[in-house]
Design an enzyme around this catalytic site. Structure first.
Site, PDB file in Angstrom:
ATOM      1  N   ASP A   8      69.012 120.486   2.378  1.00 50.65           N
ATOM      2  CA  ASP A   8      67.706 120.915   3.171  1.00 50.65           C
ATOM      3  C   ASP A   8      66.674 119.773   2.540  1.00 50.65           C
ATOM      4  OD1 ASP A   8      66.066 122.072   4.670  1.00 50.65           O
ATOM      5  OD2 ASP A   8      65.884 123.951   3.074  1.00 50.65           O
ATOM      6  N   HIS A  25      67.591 112.789   8.797  1.00 53.95           N
ATOM      7  CA  HIS A  25      68.852 113.297   8.754  1.00 53.95           C
ATOM      8  C   HIS A  25      69.638 111.887   8.784  1.00 53.95           C
ATOM      9  CE1 HIS A  25      67.946 117.063  10.041  1.00 53.95           C
ATOM     10  NE2 HIS A  25      67.325 116.663  11.110  1.00 53.95           N
ATOM     11  N   LEU A 119      89.293 114.060  -4.310  1.00 53.14           N
ATOM     12  CA  LEU A 119      88.293 115.058  -4.175  1.00 53.14           C
ATOM     13  C   LEU A 119      88.450 115.702  -2.695  1.00 53.14           C
ATOM     14  CD1 LEU A 119      85.318 115.881  -4.388  1.00 53.14           C
ATOM     15  CD2 LEU A 119      84.588 114.540  -2.888  1.00 53.14           C
TER      16      LEU A 119
END
Ligand code: FPP
Length: 237
Positions: A8, A25, A119
């Site tokens: 956020d 962004h 991962l």
């Protein structure tokens, strides 16, 4: 260890600097690369990122378009590197509303990295926890209706396998950046026993150093999973 992150504060980070929200962004996407790269070193085996929620469609059309373009770029430009780094990519969320171009890239990345053993990266796009539970319930109901599944066989463990996360472990820790203290429909089912870390830093400020100190703080907490651990003095003789 499984870490979920609500990324956020991109918009506020940009606005505070007099920049367009989309620049925030873009910085956020660059941050994703850095954080993914640092996971193996920090002992994070699974990383789930909340990239776009089912509610995010309500944002201004040009911001939604900009975000979709950013996801497309991220998927296309990081395909080879993610595979080279042995990352296994999966997507959470309802794919039906996404553009064909994005769907093709998602499928390509998923297939290419399927056999990787490093991962586990889950990207939640058009994801909502309640929506995920409803979609799982529909699938279960269809199996019950067709006689494939008996009502008594619907256990918590079985239910989980119908969620987008399927058989993956639940998140141990959920991090949210930029000061808000809520879950916003992220991993609603899977977060039942997760620890939480709410940070003041916005996502573009979430450096590998901040990630590391957040994980250290988590490791110092005692996790009891609802069980009461008796003190030594309370144990029967
Ligand atoms: C929240 O910030 C962030 C988003 C809705 C988008 C998250 C997307 C990225 C980090 C970009 C790329 C991601 C991937 C996986 C490539 P906000 O816009 O709500 O910030 P605000 O609360 O300050 O307005």
């Amino acid at each position: 260890m499984h870490v979920g992150i609500i990324m956020d504060g991109n918009g506020r980070w940009a606005t505070h600097r007099g920049l367009a929200r989309l620049i925030g962004h873009k910085r956020g996407a660059a941050q994703v690369k850095k954080i993914v790269k640092n996971c193996p070193r920090l002992g994070v085996k699974t990383l789930t990122l909340y990239a776009f929620s089912t509610e995010n469609w309500k944002r201004a059309a040009h911001e939604v378009e900009g975000l979709m373009k950013l996801f497309r770029g991220y998927l296309a430009n990081n395909l080879v590197e993610l595979h080279d780094k042995n990352v296994r990519v999966r997507f959470l969320g309802d794919p039906t509303a996404l553009s064909p171009e994005i769907l093709v890239l998602m499928e390509k990345l998923r297939n290419l990295t399927e056999g990787n053993t490093g991962l586990q990266l889950n990207v939640a796009i058009n994801y909502g926890g309640r929506d995920e539970i409803v979609r799982a319930t529909k699938e279960i109901a269809a199996q019950v209706a067709s006689g494939e599944l008996a009502i008594d066989d619907i256990t918590e463990a079985r239910f989980s396998t119908f969620l987008d996360s399927r058989t993956q472990n639940d998140p141990d820790l959920i991090i949210r950046t930029a000061g808000e203290m809520r879950l916003s429909n992220f991993l609603t089912w899977q977060s039942a026993y997760s620890e939480f870390a709410f940070l003041q830093e916005s996502w573009p400020e979430f450096s590998p150093e901040v990630f590391e100190s957040t994980l250290q703080n988590f490791h110092s907490r005692t996790r009891q999973f609802g069980a009461v651990v008796p003190k030594r003095s309370e144990l029967a003789e």
